[in-house]
Design an enzyme around this catalytic site. Structure first.
Site, PDB file in Angstrom:
ATOM      1  CD  GLU A 265      -3.292 101.305   2.507  1.00 31.28           C
ATOM      2  OE1 GLU A 265      -4.256 101.329   3.010  1.00 31.28           O
ATOM      3  OE2 GLU A 265      -3.223 101.140   1.119  1.00 31.28           O
ATOM      4  CB  CYS A 299      -7.998 101.474   2.115  1.00 28.96           C
ATOM      5  SG  CYS A 299      -7.049 102.497   1.241  1.00 28.96           S
TER       6      CYS A 299
END
Length: 511
Positions: A265, A299
């Site tokens: 990720e 993020c």
């Protein structure tokens, strides 16, 4: 070794540990070296942890492997019960954990509580998933045969986690691993090891056996070599990494050498598109919660704001006025709504991006794009509360263009660039003009456009008239250079920690 005095009081003083946790014991590094934990809101040392290195890895992995032999055959209901007990203990410790989290990350105390509430969704969700791991049985084309598939835990998992949401990232990974029957070694970020160690302490109280959850802390300097040693160890079978795309590529390469299962990720350069027909109040509320949370250090934060020409001026003014209401300060100070960034490295990058945009014609309509320390000693802007720290006021720039760094790079700081667009096709082209593809957001009341956005935006997660969409029940993960594999969600997250084994049986005789 004497430790500095804590800057806060804990209800449960046993919760805070400053040593690594291996095989059910609190341990030092073999070298005896330690590194400091710094409060981002004051730039002061307040704790320390062992600076583990390559020579500390084998004992941790061997411990996890030994524990896996026992834990992998624990009944799924028992695994679920332990996850629920862990969930209960974390819930009971929320006040203490929130304080530790604030002094590690800098995020305001209300945001620390919000992270805990979000994080607890994972322990709750994966407790339910533990009993829902299923195989299949089918009748193949060949006569008198049956084919069946069983699912089994893959083995020792290594989790390399970031500093921006350290509790959430650990519980999202460990929850899935423990539900599947895997053991896990966590290498927390050097900035935020203490919350991880607290979770390990609570996991042991919840009944997880020694070796099921090991934690190796390390400094920034030793992070690359320690991580590599964990990844390439022959007993490591699964690696899960959350962090930058640059480091993710290194992790993927190391995993490839041993053909190890890997979930990545990685970075995001997420577009947030506001069309003329959007509910501007709705879009603004979602953008505020998404953009300025943890000083822009997420993020999935909105990195590039695209506003259609018809509402560009109005939405810009709305955003500026709303952002002015934010109160910047130490995360533990009452009333603070935006804290410092966690590392000074983030400030240097943000200043570079702001300076580049201004040089190329952008206008600053709020903030300065420059870092400062909260100090009464004349340094920086002198906020007057007598502490240092890594601060930048929320900065908004207009008249942005595609040749600027903010367009090309992820921003992990409180800086926002607003781009004007005319047509839908233009917004989609700009939104997709990035190597990353983690999340995208679009606000419109045109139902046809909603479907076009869902299908045309190149990202693993699409928010349609919504901002932050991450939840335990929703698969989380990106495409392109934002990584591969999914965390959380039905079936998919636990499957990242399972192997599938196919069996074929020939039946003698006829029915």
């Amino acid at each position: 070794m004497p430790q500095p005095q804590l800057p806060f009081e804990l209800k449960d003083k046993d919760l805070l540990h400053q040593d690594s946790y291996v095989d059910g014991k609190w341990v030092q590094s073999k070298s005896g070296k330690r590194f400091d934990i710094i409060d981002p809101g004051s730039d002061k040392k307040w704790a320390s942890c062992p600076d583990n290195a390559v020579e500390d890895v084998d004992a941790a992995v061997q411990s996890s492997y030994k524990a896996f032999k026992e834990y992998s055959i624990v009944n799924p209901r028992k695994r679920a019960q332990m996850l629920l007990k862990w969930h209960e203990l974390i819930t009971a410790a929320k006040d203490d954990l929130a304080k530790i989290l604030t002094y590690e990350t800098g995020k305001p105390l209300p945001e620390a509580y919000a992270e805990l509430d979000y994080s607890l969704g994972f322990t709750w969700w994966f407790a339910g998933e533990a009993e829902r791991i299923q195989g299949t049985v089918s009748v193949p084309s060949a006569p008198n045969r049956r084919t069946f598939v069983i699912k089994q835990p893959i083995g020792v998992a290594v989790a390399l986690v970031p500093w921006n949401f350290p509790i959430a990232m650990i519980l999202r990974k460990a929850g899935a691993a423990f539900a599947a029957g895997c053991t896990m070694i966590v290498k927390p970020s050097p900035e935020t090891p203490l919350t991880c160690l607290s979770l390990a302490y609570l996991a042991s109280k919840a009944g997880f056996a020694p070796g099921v959850f090991n934690v190796l802390t390390t400094s920034l300097e030793n992070t690359p070599s320690l991580s590599e040693a964990l990844i390439v160890h022959p007993l490591t079978k699964k690696v899960t990494f959350t962090g930058s795309t640059r480091v993710g590529k290194i992790v993927a390469g190391l995993c490839a050498k041993g053909l190890k299962k890997c979930t990545l990720e990685l970075g995001g350069n997420c577009p947030f598109i506001v069309f003329d027909d959007a509910d501007l109040d709705q879009a603004l509320a979602q953008f505020m919660a998404l953009k300025w949370r943890h000083a822009g250090q997420a993020c999935i934060t909105a990195n590039r704001l695209y506003v259609q020409a018809g509402v560009y001026e109005k939405f810009t003014q709305m955003l500026v006025e709303k952002t002015k209401t934010l109160k910047v300060g130490h995360g533990a100070t009452e009333g603070t709504t935006m804290g410092p960034v966690t590392t000074p490295r983030g400030l240097a990058k943000a200043e570079e991006q702001a300076a580049d945009a201004i040089k190329r014609g952008a206008k600053v309509v709020l903030g300065t794009g420059k870092a400062y320390k909260n100090s009464t000693e004349g340094e920086g802007s002198g906020r007057g509360n007598g502490v240092g720290g890594y601060f930048m006021d929320p900065t908004i720039l207009t008249d942005m263009s595609s040749d600027m760094l903010i367009f090309k790079e992820e921003s992990f700081a409180p800086i926002c660039g607003i781009f004007k667009f005319e047509k839908e096709e233009e917004a989609v082209r700009w939104a997709n003009d990035t190597s990353m593809g983690l999340a995208s957001y679009a606000f419109t009341k045109n139902v046809d456009r909603i479907w076009r956005m869902l299908e045309n935006l190149e990202a693993g997660m699409i928010g349609l008239n919504t901002g932050n969409q991450s939840a335990a029940e929703s698969p989380f993960g990106g495409i392109k250079e934002s990584g591969y594999g999914k965390e959380s969600g039905k079936d998919v997250a636990v499957n990242e920690y399972l192997i599938s084994k196919t069996g074929t049986l020939t039946i003698d005789g006829q029915y």
